[in-house]
Each structure stands twice: as C-alpha cells, then as structure tokens.
Design a protein around this motif. Structure first.
Motif, mmCIF file in Angstrom:
data_model
loop_
_atom_site.group_PDB
_atom_site.id
_atom_site.type_symbol
_atom_site.label_atom_id
_atom_site.label_comp_id
_atom_site.label_asym_id
_atom_site.label_seq_id
_atom_site.Cartn_x
_atom_site.Cartn_y
_atom_site.Cartn_z
ATOM 1 N N SER A 163 39.564 33.799 44.604
ATOM 2 C CA SER A 163 38.668 33.265 43.249
ATOM 3 C C SER A 163 37.712 32.409 43.341
ATOM 4 O O SER A 163 36.589 32.356 42.667
ATOM 5 N N LYS A 164 37.764 31.591 44.602
ATOM 6 C CA LYS A 164 36.732 30.650 44.768
ATOM 7 C C LYS A 164 35.278 31.246 45.265
ATOM 8 O O LYS A 164 34.425 30.736 45.435
ATOM 9 N N TRP A 165 35.487 32.508 45.856
ATOM 10 C CA TRP A 165 34.439 33.159 46.377
ATOM 11 C C TRP A 165 33.457 33.797 45.636
ATOM 12 O O TRP A 165 32.658 34.591 46.074
ATOM 13 N N GLN A 166 34.016 33.988 44.322
ATOM 14 C CA GLN A 166 33.174 35.054 43.264
ATOM 15 C C GLN A 166 31.726 34.561 43.349
ATOM 16 O O GLN A 166 30.940 35.450 43.795
ATOM 17 N N GLU A 167 31.281 33.452 43.233
ATOM 18 C CA GLU A 167 29.825 33.127 43.099
ATOM 19 C C GLU A 167 29.174 33.002 44.548
ATOM 20 O O GLU A 167 28.195 33.655 44.535
ATOM 21 N N PRO A 168 29.668 32.475 45.544
ATOM 22 C CA PRO A 168 29.208 32.829 46.971
ATOM 23 C C PRO A 168 28.940 34.276 47.254
ATOM 24 O O PRO A 168 27.668 34.588 47.805
ATOM 25 N N SER A 191 29.547 44.626 40.145
ATOM 26 C CA SER A 191 30.104 44.567 38.652
ATOM 27 C C SER A 191 31.584 44.119 38.919
ATOM 28 O O SER A 191 32.419 43.509 38.017
ATOM 29 N N PHE A 192 32.425 44.980 39.786
ATOM 30 C CA PHE A 192 33.820 44.239 40.210
ATOM 31 C C PHE A 192 33.933 42.803 40.257
ATOM 32 O O PHE A 192 34.850 41.992 39.762
ATOM 33 N N VAL A 193 33.085 42.087 41.145
ATOM 34 C CA VAL A 193 33.237 40.700 41.392
ATOM 35 C C VAL A 193 32.703 40.129 40.120
ATOM 36 O O VAL A 193 33.454 39.025 40.123
ATOM 37 N N LYS A 194 31.785 40.341 39.401
ATOM 38 C CA LYS A 194 31.486 39.658 38.254
ATOM 39 C C LYS A 194 32.693 39.674 37.228
ATOM 40 O O LYS A 194 32.627 38.777 36.498
ATOM 41 N N SER A 195 33.453 40.514 37.202
ATOM 42 C CA SER A 195 34.432 40.830 36.389
ATOM 43 C C SER A 195 35.561 39.923 36.531
ATOM 44 O O SER A 195 36.583 39.648 35.691
ATOM 45 N N GLY A 196 35.525 39.225 37.595
ATOM 46 C CA GLY A 196 36.521 37.900 38.030
ATOM 47 C C GLY A 196 37.159 38.255 38.986
ATOM 48 O O GLY A 196 37.844 39.459 39.302
ATOM 49 N N LEU A 197 37.401 37.361 40.093
ATOM 50 C CA LEU A 197 38.475 37.582 41.296
ATOM 51 C C LEU A 197 39.640 36.741 41.110
ATOM 52 O O LEU A 197 39.546 35.621 40.715
ATOM 53 N N ARG A 198 40.933 37.206 41.374
ATOM 54 C CA ARG A 198 41.986 36.486 41.393
ATOM 55 C C ARG A 198 42.246 36.475 43.003
ATOM 56 O O ARG A 198 42.135 37.014 43.846
ATOM 57 N N ASP A 199 43.006 35.331 43.302
ATOM 58 C CA ASP A 199 43.646 34.816 44.622
ATOM 59 C C ASP A 199 44.399 36.084 45.151
ATOM 60 O O ASP A 199 44.981 36.742 44.218
ATOM 61 N N LEU A 200 44.231 35.991 46.399
ATOM 62 C CA LEU A 200 44.946 37.619 46.838
ATOM 63 C C LEU A 200 45.997 36.982 47.744
ATOM 64 O O LEU A 200 46.006 36.165 48.718
ATOM 65 N N SER A 201 47.119 37.882 47.528
ATOM 66 C CA SER A 201 48.353 37.801 48.450
ATOM 67 C C SER A 201 48.173 38.240 49.661
ATOM 68 O O SER A 201 47.792 39.409 49.934
#
Length: 510
Positions: A163-168, A191-201
């Motif tokens: 989630s921290k890497w969405q803007e970079p 558009s996938f990244v703009k819709s928001g990223l969740r932390d990844l298992s």
C-alpha cells in the motif's frame, strides 16, 4: 565494448506440458535476441521454469512422486521445447536451484531490514490455480476474475507493505511512459494501482513446497515473490559487483502474457523499489491465441501443441506465422487456412520464388558466379536504397516489439524486388543486352542478400540456407556487413528451393 541487452520470458509453471502460449512468448524473445546479437549487442536471453507452489505440490502428490522429481521431469519438457523451436536462450533458470534460493532469501532479508515486511495473519480468498489472492469485490460466484475457483484461507502470514508504494509506482509510470506496453495494458495497470493497493501476503504456512522464509521455517515465500526474483538471480544477484549484474541489470525487457502483467508491473517494481534495486526498463504484455475462433482450453480439448504444428508445417514456417499473423500485443486466432496461406503465398511464392528464380538465372547465365555489374540505373538504385534503408526501420520495430510491422516492411521490399524482376525481364535482356541482364541479376542477388540477413531472427534455418547460396561467410551475415555488397565473380553453389509449397496430404479413402 559492445552494448548489452537482457531480455526474459516469464518462467513457465511446471504443472503442465508446454503449449502454443509458451512457444509464442519465447519465440518473440528469441527473434529479438537474435536481432540484437546480429546488431552487435552482447545479449542475455533468459527463460526457465517456476517450480514451487501449492499446485506443484498437489500435482506431484497426485502423480505419487516427490515434488523435486516431478519438477525435474516437467521442467525438461520446456528445455526440450526450446531445442525443437530453435530458441537461442543463454540461460535456463529453475526456481529449485540453489543460486535462486540464495537470491530469494537475500531479497527477503533486505525487505525485512528496511521495514517493508511484517508478521500478521491472512484471511481472504485465494486461487490455487492463479497462485493469487483476491478481494471480496473481485470474487463472483466463488470464482476469481480469471474464472478459477477460490478458497477461503486463514493462516499466519508475513505481509509486504504494498500500500505504501501506490504513489511511487504511479509517479514512476508517469515518468517512464514506455515502462509498460502496449499502451492499453499500461492504462489497465495505472487504473488498477489508482484504485488502491492493499498490503500483500508474502508467505504461506499451509504447504511446504517453496523457498523457506529465512529465520522462520514454518513459512515459505509466496510463490510470486520467489518467481519474480528469478530475473535478478540469473543476472548474478545477490553479487551486485559481479560482471554479469553490472552488465545486464536492469533488464531491458520482461516479456509476459497479459494474464500475469499485474505481477510484473505492480508487485515486481514495488519489491525492487523497496529493496533499493533498479527497475527493469520495460514490461511488454502480449495477447492470447484462440484456435479457429474458439478459446483454447484443456476441457474443450483444443489446446495447440507447438510440436505437432512443427511436424506438420515446418519449424521456420510456424515461427514466421506466429510473428506475422497478428500485431504483437493483440489477441490472435490460429487457423490452419491462414497458416497455409501465409506459407504458400508469402514464404513460397513471394520470397522463396524470388530467390529461386534469380539464383537459377545466375547459375544458368552467369557461369554460377555473382554477375559483374555496370552502372546502376535509377530503378536499380531505388531497389538497392530501399533494401539498404530496411535496417533502421526494423530496429525501431523490434525495439517496439512490433514484429509483424517489421515483417510488413521486409515484405514491401520482397514485393518491390518481384515487380522489378517482371519490369526488367532479365530473360529477355539475355538476347538483347546481356550486360544489362548481368546488372539486373546483380541488383536482385544483392537485394536477396539483405533480405536473407534481415530474416535470420525469424526464420534462422531457412535464412541460413538462402545465404549459403550466396556464399556468405559468418561475418557477412551480421548487420554490420549490410553496407557492403556482393563481390562479382564469387562462385555460387547450385541453387535449391528454400521454402517449399505446402500441399495438404491426401487422406486415404475408407
């Protein structure tokens, strides 16, 4: 010092035998690797197999053998395909190799040290077939967007702070517009990244077949963190001072199918950014093939086996068709009619016949040697200059992975050369102006030389046969020699047809 070029296929999952999709991706990389080598680059072309994960563990159990023995067997199928398709890969990586385990554990420790991995618990939908997690909104009627079944998973897990890497990531896409191609795929990823990223298992505890998490053997690494790392493993990581790593990383191109673009264009650059490692220069996602208009699936039983195609039509014919038939990046439909039309009208009639009739006239009328030429007319210069200008056009097309456009350009010159033969009618000049006939045949032979040299990446065996008939040495087949000309008086071997016409075998009547 020569320039370097590093390109990769995805590593293929070993729960099945190779099909046309695997052959297509690797073929595109092979053509590009051959082109770059001929153009003076030192190339590293990587392919390999992805051998960890729940699917493999289950498939091995079902086969009643140990997972390593299972992967040894199935990985060999992909090596065999590379041999049959005449792929020129420089390395073949397996994720079960020690060099890869070392690279994976190093990158894990780096992410952990930098605070990008933390221990938590995972609850959510997981598709074993895709080896991917899906959100509640992505799952419809118990299935992933890919149509694969999903199961609810609850287990302790390490997480990567995606989630921290969405803007970079969005900033990187904007600053590097060629990073994801073709443009439609770039728009999808953005558009996938703009819709928001969740932390990844990034770890699993429910099965054991994978790279152990350093310092916590109860966990194995999530198969995509393991798999994606192969690209830097093969470049020498974790030894970032090695000559290979310095020469080849970052990779120039990751070639992938569109179904795995998200992993390569979102997760992989985020892992690399978090580990302070350079990002690859480009990720290109190509389309899928259908079979006579139908989606290919094992259940329908219409999977296309590349080995069967080669046996039926010939290796170079299959290579040519796959790169010529559709704009690379789009979906394509395989049809036997289209295959035969391409082989007969383009390879046999246009190019093969051009070479055969010209070289036969030279054998018959010029003592089987490269003819001497007089002054070139305007028409001669137009054809010779058009052939000479092909390399620059092809460089642009190959760098854009526009293989079909490159072949369109080559075929324009093939067409020009055939029209020139008809207009100049060297068979008539034989009686009226033998010197002019010799010049016309020289112009045509030299044009065939250029076409043969430039077709080596796509049809290597056939192009080699054509260049053999012009008595070209190894150095004369490199792009650096395109600016030279055939030497009059050079003895030529007896011409033989290079692209035979395909005739449908007659089926015996019952």
């Amino acid at each position: 010092m020569s320039a370097h070029y590093y390109l990769t296929t995805p590593i293929y999952y070993v729960n099945d035998k190779p099909h046309i999709g695997h052959a297509y991706t690797t073929l595109a990389c092979d053509a590009l690797a051959r082109f770059k080598r001929l153009d003076g680059y030192e190339v590293k072309f990587l392919t390999g197999t992805d051998e960890h994960g729940q699917k493999v563990e289950t498939a091995a159990e079902n086969a009643g053998i140990d997972p390593q023995a299972f992967t040894d067997k199935v990985s060999q199928n992909f090596r065999d395909l590379a041999g049959v398709m005449n792929f020129s890969n420089d390395d073949f990586i397996r994720t079960t190799e020690e060099r890869h385990r070392k690279a994976c554990q190093t990158i894990w420790n780096k992410l952990l040290e930098k605070g990008h991995i933390y221990l938590g618990a995972y609850e959510g939908w997981y598709s074993v077939r895709d080896e991917a997690f899906f959100t509640e909104t992505e799952v419809v009627d118990g299935k992933a967007p890919t149509g694969a079944p999903v199961e609810w998973v609850e287990e302790p897990s390490y997480f990567f702070d995606l989630s921290k890497w969405q803007e970079p990531l969005l900033k990187y896409y904007e600053e590097h517009p060629d990073f994801i191609a073709p443009p439609a795929r770039r728009n999808e990823v953005t558009s996938f990244v703009k819709s928001g990223l969740r932390d990844l298992s990034v770890s699993r505890t429910s099965f054991k077949w994978g790279v152990p998490v350093p310092g916590d053997d109860a966990h194995i690494m999530y198969v995509w963190l393991d798999a994606l790392t192969n690209y830097i493993t093969a470049a020498g990581y974790p030894d970032t001072e090695s000559s290979d790593y310095k020469a080849f990383w970052p990779a120039d191109l990751h070639m992938v199918g569109k179904d795995i673009l998200r992993f390569h264009a979102v997760y992989w650059p985020a892992f690399l950014m978090a580990a302070d490692l350079p990002l690859p220069k480009r990720v290109f996602a190509h389309g899928w093939w259908t079979n006579e208009g139908q989606k290919i699936s094992k259940s329908v039983g219409n999977v296309i086996d590349p080995l069967e195609l080669i046996e039926k039509y010939g290796l170079d014919q299959v290579r040519y068709f796959l790169l010529r038939e559709v704009p690379f990046g789009n979906d394509g439909d395989f049809s036997h009619t289209a295959m035969i039309n391409r082989m007969n009208s383009e390879l046999a009639n246009d190019f093969g016949n051009l070479s055969q009739r010209v070289l036969s006239m030279i054998a018959k009328n010029c003592d089987g040697t490269v003819p001497a030429h007089g002054d070139f007319t305007e028409a001669d210069k137009v054809l010779l200059d058009a052939a000479a200008g092909l390399l620059d056009t092809l460089r642009q097309a190959y760098d854009a992975q526009a293989f079909n456009k490159a072949l369109d350009q080559v075929w324009q010159i093939v067409g020009d050369a055939n029209r020139y033969v008809d207009e100049m009618a060297p068979w008539a000049l034989k009686k009226t102006d033998p010197d002019r006939m010799a010049t016309v045949l020289y112009v045509l032979a030299d044009t065939i030389r250029v076409l043969g040299v430039l077709m080596q990446p796509v049809v290597p065996d056939s192009a080699a046969k054509m260049l053999d008939q012009l008595a070209l040495g190894a150095e004369d087949r490199k792009f650096a020699a395109l600016g030279t000309r055939l030497v009059p008086g050079t003895e030529l071997p007896k011409p033989v047809p290079v692209f035979p016409r395909y005739v449908e075998p007659e089926t015996a009547e019952a």
